[in-house]
Design a protein around this motif. Structure first.
Motif, PDB file in Angstrom:
ATOM      1  N   SER A  24       0.814  -1.227   0.000  1.00 40.97           N
ATOM      2  CA  SER A  24       0.000   0.000   0.000  1.00 40.97           C
ATOM      3  C   SER A  24       0.839   1.264   0.000  1.00 40.97           C
ATOM      4  CB  SER A  24      -0.872   0.053   1.268  1.00 40.97           C
ATOM      5  OG  SER A  24      -1.691  -1.071   1.378  1.00 40.97           O
ATOM      6  N   GLY A  25       2.131   1.159   0.318  1.00 35.32           N
ATOM      7  CA  GLY A  25       2.878   2.378   0.599  1.00 35.32           C
ATOM      8  C   GLY A  25       4.189   2.486  -0.130  1.00 35.32           C
ATOM      9  N   ARG A  26       5.234   2.842   0.653  1.00 38.39           N
ATOM     10  CA  ARG A  26       6.508   3.214   0.001  1.00 38.39           C
ATOM     11  C   ARG A  26       7.202   2.025  -0.627  1.00 38.39           C
ATOM     12  NH1 ARG A  26       9.308   3.992   5.870  1.00 38.39           N
ATOM     13  NH2 ARG A  26       8.570   1.910   6.321  1.00 38.39           N
ATOM     14  N   GLY A  27       6.989   0.801  -0.128  1.00 37.94           N
ATOM     15  CA  GLY A  27       7.503  -0.380  -0.827  1.00 37.94           C
ATOM     16  C   GLY A  27       8.973  -0.693  -0.604  1.00 37.94           C
ATOM     17  N   SER A  28       9.516  -0.311   0.562  1.00 37.35           N
ATOM     18  CA  SER A  28      10.945  -0.619   0.759  1.00 37.35           C
ATOM     19  C   SER A  28      11.167  -2.119   0.952  1.00 37.35           C
ATOM     20  CB  SER A  28      11.530   0.184   1.921  1.00 37.35           C
ATOM     21  OG  SER A  28      11.030  -0.257   3.152  1.00 37.35           O
ATOM     22  N   ASN A  29      10.211  -2.816   1.559  1.00 31.53           N
ATOM     23  CA  ASN A  29      10.355  -4.281   1.684  1.00 31.53           C
ATOM     24  C   ASN A  29      10.239  -4.957   0.315  1.00 31.53           C
ATOM     25  OD1 ASN A  29      10.667  -5.368   4.548  1.00 31.53           O
ATOM     26  ND2 ASN A  29       9.136  -3.753   4.825  1.00 31.53           N
ATOM     27  N   LEU A  30       9.335  -4.447  -0.500  1.00 30.15           N
ATOM     28  CA  LEU A  30       9.224  -4.953  -1.876  1.00 30.15           C
ATOM     29  C   LEU A  30      10.559  -4.756  -2.598  1.00 30.15           C
ATOM     30  CD1 LEU A  30       7.476  -5.905  -4.309  1.00 30.15           C
ATOM     31  CD2 LEU A  30       7.086  -3.466  -4.766  1.00 30.15           C
ATOM     32  N   GLN A  31      11.151  -3.575  -2.412  1.00 29.68           N
ATOM     33  CA  GLN A  31      12.425  -3.288  -3.078  1.00 29.68           C
ATOM     34  C   GLN A  31      13.508  -4.265  -2.625  1.00 29.68           C
ATOM     35  OE1 GLN A  31      12.673  -0.594  -5.401  1.00 29.68           O
ATOM     36  NE2 GLN A  31      14.454  -1.839  -5.962  1.00 29.68           N
ATOM     37  N   CYS A 101       2.650  -9.992   1.750  1.00 26.21           N
ATOM     38  CA  CYS A 101       2.072  -8.702   2.130  1.00 26.21           C
ATOM     39  C   CYS A 101       3.224  -7.855   2.649  1.00 26.21           C
ATOM     40  CB  CYS A 101       1.005  -8.882   3.206  1.00 26.21           C
ATOM     41  SG  CYS A 101      -0.365  -9.918   2.670  1.00 26.21           S
ATOM     42  N   ALA A 102       3.604  -6.863   1.872  1.00 21.79           N
ATOM     43  CA  ALA A 102       4.777  -6.047   2.184  1.00 21.79           C
ATOM     44  C   ALA A 102       4.308  -4.615   2.391  1.00 21.79           C
ATOM     45  CB  ALA A 102       5.799  -6.145   1.047  1.00 21.79           C
ATOM     46  N   GLY A 103       3.798  -4.362   3.594  1.00 17.30           N
ATOM     47  CA  GLY A 103       3.226  -3.049   3.849  1.00 17.30           C
ATOM     48  C   GLY A 103       1.861  -2.904   3.209  1.00 17.30           C
ATOM     49  N   TYR A 104       1.088  -3.966   3.244  1.00 15.18           N
ATOM     50  CA  TYR A 104      -0.289  -3.907   2.739  1.00 15.18           C
ATOM     51  C   TYR A 104      -1.172  -3.561   3.933  1.00 15.18           C
ATOM     52  CZ  TYR A 104      -4.628  -5.233   0.436  1.00 15.18           C
ATOM     53  OH  TYR A 104      -5.892  -5.223  -0.100  1.00 15.18           O
ATOM     54  N   MET A 105      -1.764  -2.359   3.898  1.00 14.94           N
ATOM     55  CA  MET A 105      -2.354  -1.788   5.106  1.00 14.94           C
ATOM     56  C   MET A 105      -3.853  -2.045   5.213  1.00 14.94           C
ATOM     57  SD  MET A 105       0.341  -0.803   6.425  1.00 14.94           S
ATOM     58  CE  MET A 105      -0.227   0.099   7.866  1.00 14.94           C
ATOM     59  N   ARG A 106      -4.292  -3.171   4.710  1.00 19.65           N
ATOM     60  CA  ARG A 106      -5.730  -3.444   4.693  1.00 19.65           C
ATOM     61  C   ARG A 106      -5.960  -4.871   5.192  1.00 19.65           C
ATOM     62  NH1 ARG A 106      -9.984  -0.968   2.590  1.00 19.65           N
ATOM     63  NH2 ARG A 106      -8.606   0.805   2.270  1.00 19.65           N
ATOM     64  N   ASN A 122       3.102 -12.184   5.853  1.00 22.27           N
ATOM     65  CA  ASN A 122       3.067 -10.737   6.121  1.00 22.27           C
ATOM     66  C   ASN A 122       4.281 -10.367   6.959  1.00 22.27           C
ATOM     67  OD1 ASN A 122       1.893  -8.062   6.429  1.00 22.27           O
ATOM     68  ND2 ASN A 122       1.408  -8.640   8.537  1.00 22.27           N
ATOM     69  N   ILE A 123       4.808  -9.163   6.726  1.00 23.09           N
ATOM     70  CA  ILE A 123       5.850  -8.650   7.621  1.00 23.09           C
ATOM     71  C   ILE A 123       5.248  -7.578   8.500  1.00 23.09           C
ATOM     72  CG2 ILE A 123       6.791  -7.109   5.804  1.00 23.09           C
ATOM     73  CD1 ILE A 123       9.576  -7.799   7.346  1.00 23.09           C
ATOM     74  N   HIS A 124       5.505  -7.719   9.798  1.00 16.84           N
ATOM     75  CA  HIS A 124       4.892  -6.833  10.791  1.00 16.84           C
ATOM     76  C   HIS A 124       5.986  -6.270  11.695  1.00 16.84           C
ATOM     77  CE1 HIS A 124       1.808  -5.290  13.465  1.00 16.84           C
ATOM     78  NE2 HIS A 124       2.543  -5.732  14.477  1.00 16.84           N
ATOM     79  N   PRO A 125       5.931  -4.948  11.978  1.00 19.75           N
ATOM     80  CA  PRO A 125       7.027  -4.345  12.727  1.00 19.75           C
ATOM     81  C   PRO A 125       6.898  -4.458  14.249  1.00 19.75           C
ATOM     82  CG  PRO A 125       5.537  -2.643  11.969  1.00 19.75           C
ATOM     83  CD  PRO A 125       4.981  -3.942  11.476  1.00 19.75           C
ATOM     84  N   SER A 126       6.883  -5.684  14.744  1.00 17.84           N
ATOM     85  CA  SER A 126       6.985  -5.921  16.196  1.00 17.84           C
ATOM     86  C   SER A 126       7.365  -7.372  16.399  1.00 17.84           C
ATOM     87  CB  SER A 126       5.661  -5.646  16.919  1.00 17.84           C
ATOM     88  OG  SER A 126       4.773  -6.740  16.754  1.00 17.84           O
ATOM     89  N   VAL A 185      14.344  -0.636  13.068  1.00 18.41           N
ATOM     90  CA  VAL A 185      13.599  -1.882  12.827  1.00 18.41           C
ATOM     91  C   VAL A 185      13.500  -2.142  11.323  1.00 18.41           C
ATOM     92  CG1 VAL A 185      11.350  -3.019  13.039  1.00 18.41           C
ATOM     93  CG2 VAL A 185      12.329  -1.825  15.011  1.00 18.41           C
ATOM     94  N   LEU A 186      13.196  -1.086  10.558  1.00 16.79           N
ATOM     95  CA  LEU A 186      13.026  -1.257   9.109  1.00 16.79           C
ATOM     96  C   LEU A 186      14.306  -1.808   8.468  1.00 16.79           C
ATOM     97  CD1 LEU A 186      10.967  -0.806   6.779  1.00 16.79           C
ATOM     98  CD2 LEU A 186      12.102   1.393   6.364  1.00 16.79           C
ATOM     99  N   GLU A 187      15.437  -1.334   8.961  1.00 18.04           N
ATOM    100  CA  GLU A 187      16.728  -1.824   8.450  1.00 18.04           C
ATOM    101  C   GLU A 187      16.869  -3.338   8.623  1.00 18.04           C
ATOM    102  OE1 GLU A 187      20.697  -0.513  10.351  1.00 18.04           O
ATOM    103  OE2 GLU A 187      19.737   1.275   9.517  1.00 18.04           O
ATOM    104  N   ARG A 188      16.259  -3.881   9.653  1.00 15.26           N
ATOM    105  CA  ARG A 188      16.319  -5.330   9.883  1.00 15.26           C
ATOM    106  C   ARG A 188      15.173  -6.065   9.179  1.00 15.26           C
ATOM    107  NH1 ARG A 188      20.330  -7.178   9.948  1.00 15.26           N
ATOM    108  NH2 ARG A 188      20.044  -8.919  11.387  1.00 15.26           N
ATOM    109  N   GLU A 189      14.092  -5.319   8.874  1.00 17.95           N
ATOM    110  CA  GLU A 189      12.964  -5.966   8.178  1.00 17.95           C
ATOM    111  C   GLU A 189      13.401  -6.501   6.816  1.00 17.95           C
ATOM    112  OE1 GLU A 189       9.197  -3.993   7.877  1.00 17.95           O
ATOM    113  OE2 GLU A 189       9.488  -2.924   9.758  1.00 17.95           O
ATOM    114  N   HIS A 190      14.220  -5.708   6.145  1.00 21.70           N
ATOM    115  CA  HIS A 190      14.563  -6.081   4.764  1.00 21.70           C
ATOM    116  C   HIS A 190      15.307  -7.414   4.701  1.00 21.70           C
ATOM    117  CE1 HIS A 190      14.213  -1.489   3.933  1.00 21.70           C
ATOM    118  NE2 HIS A 190      13.035  -2.075   4.048  1.00 21.70           N
TER     119      HIS A 190
END
Ligand code: GRF
Length: 232
Positions: A24-31, A101-106, A122-126, A185-190
């Motif tokens: 849904s958003g910036r797509g850094s995980n997709l990248q 689901c890479a930042g899919y906010m629905r 899905n990737i979730h930030p917690s 956290v985002l740096e480790r998500e990728h």
């Protein structure tokens, strides 16, 4: 005299995993997935990226990488199930082996999820099961958590409640604010997402009877991402 040559098939890598992504958003995980595939470190092919927002930056990243994409506007549908049906018609058409689901906010409705058991992650930030839902970094700071991180889990109809595959842990540092903690956290998500998808692509992770199995054995606890970006 006839000589028979036995010609064993060369040991070949499994076929590339066909991945569809929802974003849904910036797509850094997709990248991160796009980059790992391009670098040859992830045996996969991104076959489609789909969104609830036509203006999602993630779609632009997909186009740049030459990946087909489409968006459906949820407001154009009478119900969540009708919207999910339209979105998943795109997904099903590209015949994915995995939907990320890479930042899919629905929320995805039970009908769509239950029809595709073990297909969606899905990737979730917690560090699930802590901090399901939104504003995870703020809530971790408010609760005085000393450790935070990210999880990749199978999607079920229970929001952020499906079986957890793997996690990356991040210490909360004195003086952390929401933005700083989110960035660490985002740096480790990728690498977490890439390593998890790599294990799935290599056939090492499966969902069986509602539990995650790694290398054929039921996981007792989520896999943990090491500092070398591989599972310990
Ligand atoms: C990430 O923090 C992910 O964990 C969460 O939404 C954010 C998406 O970021 N589900 P991006 O769009 O991948 O940059």
């Amino acid at each position: 005299m006839s000589v028979e040559f036995s010609n064993p098939a060369p040991a070949s890598a499994p076929a590339p995993l066909r991945i569809a992504a929802l974003a849904s958003g910036r797509g850094s995980n997709l990248q991160a997935l796009i980059d790992a595939i391009a670098a040859g470190t992830l045996n996969a092919r991104l076959v489609g990226v789909f969104s609830d927002r036509a203006d999602a930056a993630a779609l632009e990243r997909a186009r740049t990488a030459g990946v087909p994409c489409a968006a459906e506007n949820p407001k154009a549908f009478a119900s969540r199930d009708a919207y999910d049906q339209a979105l998943f018609a795109h997904v099903d058409a590209v015949q994915p082996d995995l939907v990320v689901c890479a930042g899919y906010m629905r929320l995805i409705g039970a009908a769509a999820v239950d029809a595709r058991p073990g297909l969606l992650i899905n990737i979730h930030p917690s560090l699930l099961p802590r901090f399901k839902g939104l504003h995870t970094h703020r809530r971790a700071l408010e609760e005085g958590a000393t450790e935070h991180g990210a999880s990749v889990h199978y999607v079920t109809a229970d929001l952020d409640g499906g079986p957890v595959i793997a996690q990356a842990r991040v210490p909360v540092l004195p003086g952390d604010d929401e933005a700083g903690l989110a960035a660490r956290v985002l740096e480790r998500e990728h690498p977490l997402l890439v390593e998890t998808v790599r294990w799935i692509a290599n056939g090492r992770i499966q969902l069986k009877e509602h539990s995650v199995h790694a290398d054929g054995a039921r996981l007792q606890a989520p896999l943990q991402l090491g500092s070398n970006n591989h599972f310990a």
